[in-house]
Write an enzyme that holds these catalytic residues in place. Structure first.
Site: not given
Ligand code: SAM
Ligand code: DTB
Ligand code: SF4
Length: 348
Positions: A62, A66, A69, A106, A137, A197, A269
């Site tokens: 990606c 973030c 992530c 989702c 979702c 959501c 949630r």
């Molecule tokens: N890429 C898209 C976005 O960021 O909108 C969708 C997927 S992203 C992984 C969805 C959400 O997962 C993020 O906005 C964040 O709130 C949550 N998330 C991602 N990595 C995480 C982590 N290591 N711990 C907790 N929440 C996480």
């Molecule tokens: C949300 O608020 N939490 C979910 C879902 N929406 C997409 C994602 C959590 C991701 C946790 C880290 C991972 O598994 O990569």
């Molecule tokens: Fe990309 Fe992860 Fe950020 Fe979603 S949360 S935009 S997958 S870097």
């Protein structure tokens, strides 16, 4: 009203002040839990938890930065990249989730925003999952109003797009898109008549006032998100937040309770981070008004409690999963079912 007039809690409002949210977060914990549980029972079936299962349909690489992530191309996290999945494989995964008891599926993709050709494939995934009688979702990054409409037309029920943290702290976590970009996507999602959501992550190194700022922004959106995921940071090696200081678990519980009080009708949630939580801490989160979880061994790229552990937990706490649209006669756990088309498609 002042935020501390308990009798006035439980009404749907969009004019909260930061001071009011902070005052709620600072209540004695047992008072806060009592108010949250009372408001919870005014608006929701007690002892009932909605269950969603996640699937990463496109993983890693990606372009966003973030800081939490595993999927950002900027950090060496050791994650294996996977291109967009085949529709049939997604359908099979959803069918397994349904058989295990999930009512919503989702689909997450590591995009900044989806490309037109990928959106067509994802629309096909949504049609297949919906045909199984599950709610759908998706979380695919930023959307234009046209893309949101395309997803709605495919039968999407919810779009997940998180604010993550307060507007003030946001720049410490993500620099490649703005808070306003996120609000614009939420507007596009609402305009397409999709359910929202939207929540955030705790434990990013934010201050208590940032937690209040996140909850305030969510509660003062023009409409409350139907679903509010509260994630605890899952620390990922290789990301800038790998060594973040742990959050006091009671601060997490407080945030859940305040989300319940500020957005009385929304599902709150208990999201990422459950794997590292004790059963007792999870029970406190349910007491505080959480009534939804991610269910199944995986979140997107990290682990989640296995189905057996969750079944045991539900049994010990006397919790029951919320019935899916296909299993009820127009009502889920005593509430009007929001998905009449799901009945039409799955009846017979
Ligand atoms: N890429 C898209 C976005 O960021 O909108 C969708 C997927 S992203 C992984 C969805 C959400 O997962 C993020 O906005 C964040 O709130 C949550 N998330 C991602 N990595 C995480 C982590 N290591 N711990 C907790 N929440 C996480
Ligand atoms: C949300 O608020 N939490 C979910 C879902 N929406 C997409 C994602 C959590 C991701 C946790 C880290 C991972 O598994 O990569
Ligand atoms: Fe990309 Fe992860 Fe950020 Fe979603 S949360 S935009 S997958 S870097």
């Amino acid at each position: 009203m002042t935020a501390l007039n308990p009798a006035a809690l439980g009404t749907v409002r969009h004019d909260w002040t930061l001071a009011q949210v902070q005052a709620l977060l600072e209540l004695p914990l047992l008072d806060l839990l009592l108010h949250a549980q009372r408001v919870h029972r005014e608006h929701h079936a007690p002892n009932t938890v909605q269950m969603s299962t996640l699937l990463s349909v496109k993983t890693g690489a990606c372009p966003e930065d973030c800081a939490y992530c595993s999927q950002s191309v900027r950090y060496e996290t050791g994650l294996e990249r996977e291109s967009l999945m085949e529709v049939a494989a997604v359908r099979e995964s959803a069918a397994r989730a349904k058989a295990a008891g999930a009512t919503r599926f989702c689909m997450g993709a590591a995009y900044r925003s989806p490309k037109a050709k990928d959106l067509k494939v994802i629309a096909a995934m949504i049609r297949e999952v919906r045909a199984l009688g599950m709610e759908t979702c998706a979380t695919l990054g930023m959307l234009t109003p046209e893309q949101a409409r395309e997803l709605k037309d495919a039968g999407l029920d919810y779009y997940n797009h998180n604010l993550d943290t307060s507007p003030e702290f946001y720049g410490e976590i993500i620099t490649t898109r703005t808070y306003q970009d996120r609000l614009d996507t939420l507007d596009a999602v609402r305009a397409a008549n999709l359910k929202v959501c939207c929540g955030g992550i705790l434990g990013l190194g934010e201050s208590p006032s940032d937690r209040a700022g996140l909850l305030l922004t969510l509660a003062n959106l023009p409409e409350h998100p139907e679903s509010v995921p509260i994630n605890q940071l899952v620390k990922i090696e290789g990301t800038p937040l790998a060594d973040s200081a742990p959050l006091d678990p009671f601060e997490f519980v407080r945030a859940i309770a305040v989300a319940r009080l500020l957005m009385p009708r929304s599902y709150v949630r208990l999201s990422a981070g459950r794997q590292g939580m004790s059963d007792e801490l999870q029970a406190l989160c349910f007491m505080a008004g959480a009534n939804s979880i991610f269910y199944g061994e995986r979140l997107l790229t990290t682990g989640n409690p296995d189905v057996e552990r969750d079944r045991r937990l539900f049994e010990r706490l006397g919790l029951k999963p919320e019935a899916g649209a296909a299993e009820t006669d127009g009502a889920a756990a005593g509430h009007a079912c929001a998905h009449p088309r799901a009945h039409a498609e799955t009846a017979a």
